[in-house]
Design an enzyme around this catalytic site. Structure first.
Site, PDB file in Angstrom:
ATOM      1  N   ASP A  60       0.807  -1.233   0.000  1.00 16.71           N
ATOM      2  CA  ASP A  60       0.000   0.000   0.000  1.00 16.71           C
ATOM      3  C   ASP A  60       0.835   1.277   0.000  1.00 16.71           C
ATOM      4  O   ASP A  60       0.286   2.371   0.171  1.00 16.71           O
ATOM      5  CB  ASP A  60      -0.899   0.017   1.241  1.00 16.71           C
ATOM      6  CG  ASP A  60      -2.161  -0.800   1.043  1.00 16.71           C
ATOM      7  OD1 ASP A  60      -2.937  -0.487   0.121  1.00 16.71           O
ATOM      8  OD2 ASP A  60      -2.376  -1.764   1.808  1.00 16.71           O
ATOM      9  N   GLU A  65      -0.112   9.487   1.700  1.00 14.35           N
ATOM     10  CA  GLU A  65      -0.888  10.376   2.585  1.00 14.35           C
ATOM     11  C   GLU A  65      -1.061   9.802   3.988  1.00 14.35           C
ATOM     12  O   GLU A  65      -1.134  10.545   4.975  1.00 14.35           O
ATOM     13  CB  GLU A  65      -2.281  10.599   1.987  1.00 14.35           C
ATOM     14  CG  GLU A  65      -3.223  11.318   2.929  1.00 14.35           C
ATOM     15  CD  GLU A  65      -4.616  11.465   2.351  1.00 14.35           C
ATOM     16  OE1 GLU A  65      -5.268  10.445   2.067  1.00 14.35           O
ATOM     17  OE2 GLU A  65      -5.045  12.604   2.195  1.00 14.35           O
ATOM     18  N   ARG A  85       1.205  -1.708   7.105  1.00 15.39           N
ATOM     19  CA  ARG A  85       1.513  -0.358   6.644  1.00 15.39           C
ATOM     20  C   ARG A  85       2.445   0.419   7.593  1.00 15.39           C
ATOM     21  O   ARG A  85       2.944   1.484   7.232  1.00 15.39           O
ATOM     22  CB  ARG A  85       0.212   0.424   6.401  1.00 15.39           C
ATOM     23  CG  ARG A  85      -0.714  -0.276   5.390  1.00 15.39           C
ATOM     24  CD  ARG A  85      -1.661   0.674   4.734  1.00 15.39           C
ATOM     25  NE  ARG A  85      -0.942   1.740   4.084  1.00 15.39           N
ATOM     26  CZ  ARG A  85      -1.499   2.839   3.593  1.00 15.39           C
ATOM     27  NH1 ARG A  85      -2.802   2.994   3.686  1.00 15.39           N
ATOM     28  NH2 ARG A  85      -0.787   3.769   3.018  1.00 15.39           N
ATOM     29  N   ARG A 130      -9.010   2.471  11.499  1.00 16.74           N
ATOM     30  CA  ARG A 130      -7.557   2.647  11.525  1.00 16.74           C
ATOM     31  C   ARG A 130      -7.069   3.613  12.600  1.00 16.74           C
ATOM     32  O   ARG A 130      -5.902   3.576  12.977  1.00 16.74           O
ATOM     33  CB  ARG A 130      -7.078   3.166  10.162  1.00 16.74           C
ATOM     34  CG  ARG A 130      -7.357   2.231   8.999  1.00 16.74           C
ATOM     35  CD  ARG A 130      -6.378   1.082   8.979  1.00 16.74           C
ATOM     36  NE  ARG A 130      -6.669   0.103   7.955  1.00 16.74           N
ATOM     37  CZ  ARG A 130      -6.391   0.250   6.665  1.00 16.74           C
ATOM     38  NH1 ARG A 130      -5.809   1.343   6.243  1.00 16.74           N
ATOM     39  NH2 ARG A 130      -6.685  -0.711   5.812  1.00 16.74           N
ATOM     40  N   HIS A 160     -11.664   5.853   5.208  1.00 19.06           N
ATOM     41  CA  HIS A 160     -11.066   7.015   5.884  1.00 19.06           C
ATOM     42  C   HIS A 160     -12.029   8.199   5.919  1.00 19.06           C
ATOM     43  O   HIS A 160     -12.924   8.303   5.075  1.00 19.06           O
ATOM     44  CB  HIS A 160      -9.794   7.467   5.135  1.00 19.06           C
ATOM     45  CG  HIS A 160      -8.620   6.561   5.304  1.00 19.06           C
ATOM     46  ND1 HIS A 160      -7.822   6.154   4.254  1.00 19.06           N
ATOM     47  CD2 HIS A 160      -8.088   5.997   6.423  1.00 19.06           C
ATOM     48  CE1 HIS A 160      -6.855   5.377   4.710  1.00 19.06           C
ATOM     49  NE2 HIS A 160      -6.995   5.265   6.028  1.00 19.06           N
ATOM     50  N   CYS A 247      -4.841  10.346  -1.471  1.00 22.30           N
ATOM     51  CA  CYS A 247      -3.998   9.308  -0.857  1.00 22.30           C
ATOM     52  C   CYS A 247      -2.594   9.235  -1.430  1.00 22.30           C
ATOM     53  O   CYS A 247      -1.673   8.763  -0.763  1.00 22.30           O
ATOM     54  CB  CYS A 247      -4.631   7.932  -1.048  1.00 22.30           C
ATOM     55  SG  CYS A 247      -6.353   7.855  -0.615  1.00 22.30           S
TER      56      CYS A 247
HETATM   57  N1  GLY Z   1      -5.531  -0.136   0.640  1.00 20.10           N
HETATM   58  C1  GLY Z   1      -5.475   1.058   1.373  1.00 20.10           C
HETATM   59  C2  GLY Z   1      -5.567   0.809   2.809  1.00 20.10           C
HETATM   60  O1  GLY Z   1      -6.294  -0.089   3.182  1.00 20.10           O
HETATM   61  O2  GLY Z   1      -4.957   1.445   3.604  1.00 20.10           O
END
Ligand code: GLY
Length: 252
Positions: A60, A65, A85, A130, A160, A247
């Site tokens: 990713d 961003e 991530r 998240r 988001h 993003c």
């Molecule tokens: N694929 C973008 C995310 O899930 O952060």
């Protein structure tokens, strides 16, 4: 001079995280070509591009961003919510160091930059899958001295906060009212997405223009009717990874 930090698409892009959309086949070469077109649009609107090399093992990582957000006084390095991530921030720390002093969100808090909507001295943080309540507290402590207020925003049905609402200019927001309540944004003119285009609330104002996906012609017309100059890019392949136009860059 506006600087845009971007990163090339990983060869493992199709292994991306997904939350609110189904996995469909992704052609990495098409994603790369679309990303190239996106970077060209940023340059055409006057940005100096700092393109970081692809991070093969971080699917990713094109979505830079989520790793940081940049204020006039300081840049905040986030701690992304998805474990895959978290390592993405390492190279971003190096890339942002020349431009701003850095502060860091730390364990156990997590926050994705895609959840952070900066509107003047108010910083809205989407309470998504998240971004955690403890991140709000950390951010308030980190940014208190600069006069910022952190506001948690409940949201639903999308990845988001900036999937649901983005800034068009200092007075105007583009919003999907089904995903975030408009009552958070009193005093702003709200342009609603066309009902047939729920994912259309993500736009990227740069210079005199707005970078915007080709996929949402009805909402594009709403922006143009308000006098905004919209510059479209095809980001359909990136959207299969739940990415949108904000993003793929960090704008300084
Ligand atoms: N694929 C973008 C995310 O899930 O952060």
């Amino acid at each position: 001079m506006t600087v845009a930090i971007t990163r090339e698409v990983s060869s493992r892009f199709s292994e991306c995280e997904l939350t609110h959309i189904d996995r469909t086949p992704i052609d990495v070469n098409v994603a790369r070509a679309q990303h190239h077109e996106y970077v060209n649009s940023l340059a055409a609107l006057g940005c100096q591009i700092v393109e970081l090399p692809a991070e093969t093992d971080l699917p990713d990582s094109v979505f830079v961003e989520d790793t940081a957000f940049i204020l006039p006084e300081v840049a905040v390095i986030t701690r992304p919510g998805a474990d895959s991530r978290k390592p993405e921030t390492e190279s971003i720390i190096h890339a942002l160091s020349p431009y701003r002093p850095l502060v860091h969100v730390t364990d156990p808090a997590t926050v994705d930059g895609g959840d952070v909507l900066v509107l003047g001295k108010n910083i809205y943080v989407g309470l998504s899958t998240r971004s955690t309540a403890s991140a709000l507290e950390q951010l308030q402590n980190l940014l208190n001295n600069y006069g910022y207020t952190i506001i948690g925003a409940e949201m639903q049905d999308c990845l988001h906060l900036k999937t649901a609402v983005t800034r068009v200019d200092d007075k105007t927001l583009l919003i999907n009212k089904n995903w975030v309540a408009p009552s958070y944004f009193k005093g702003y003119e709200l342009i609603e997405v066309d009902p047939a285009e729920p994912f259309a609330a993500n736009c990227l104002p740069v210079g005199d223009g707005i970078i915007y996906p080709t996929t949402f012609p009805k909402t594009k017309q709403r922006l143009e009717e308000k006098g905004f100059m919209v510059s479209t890019v095809n980001v359909d392949e990136l959207a299969k990874a739940e990415g949108a136009v904000t993003c793929c860059s960090l704008i300084i």
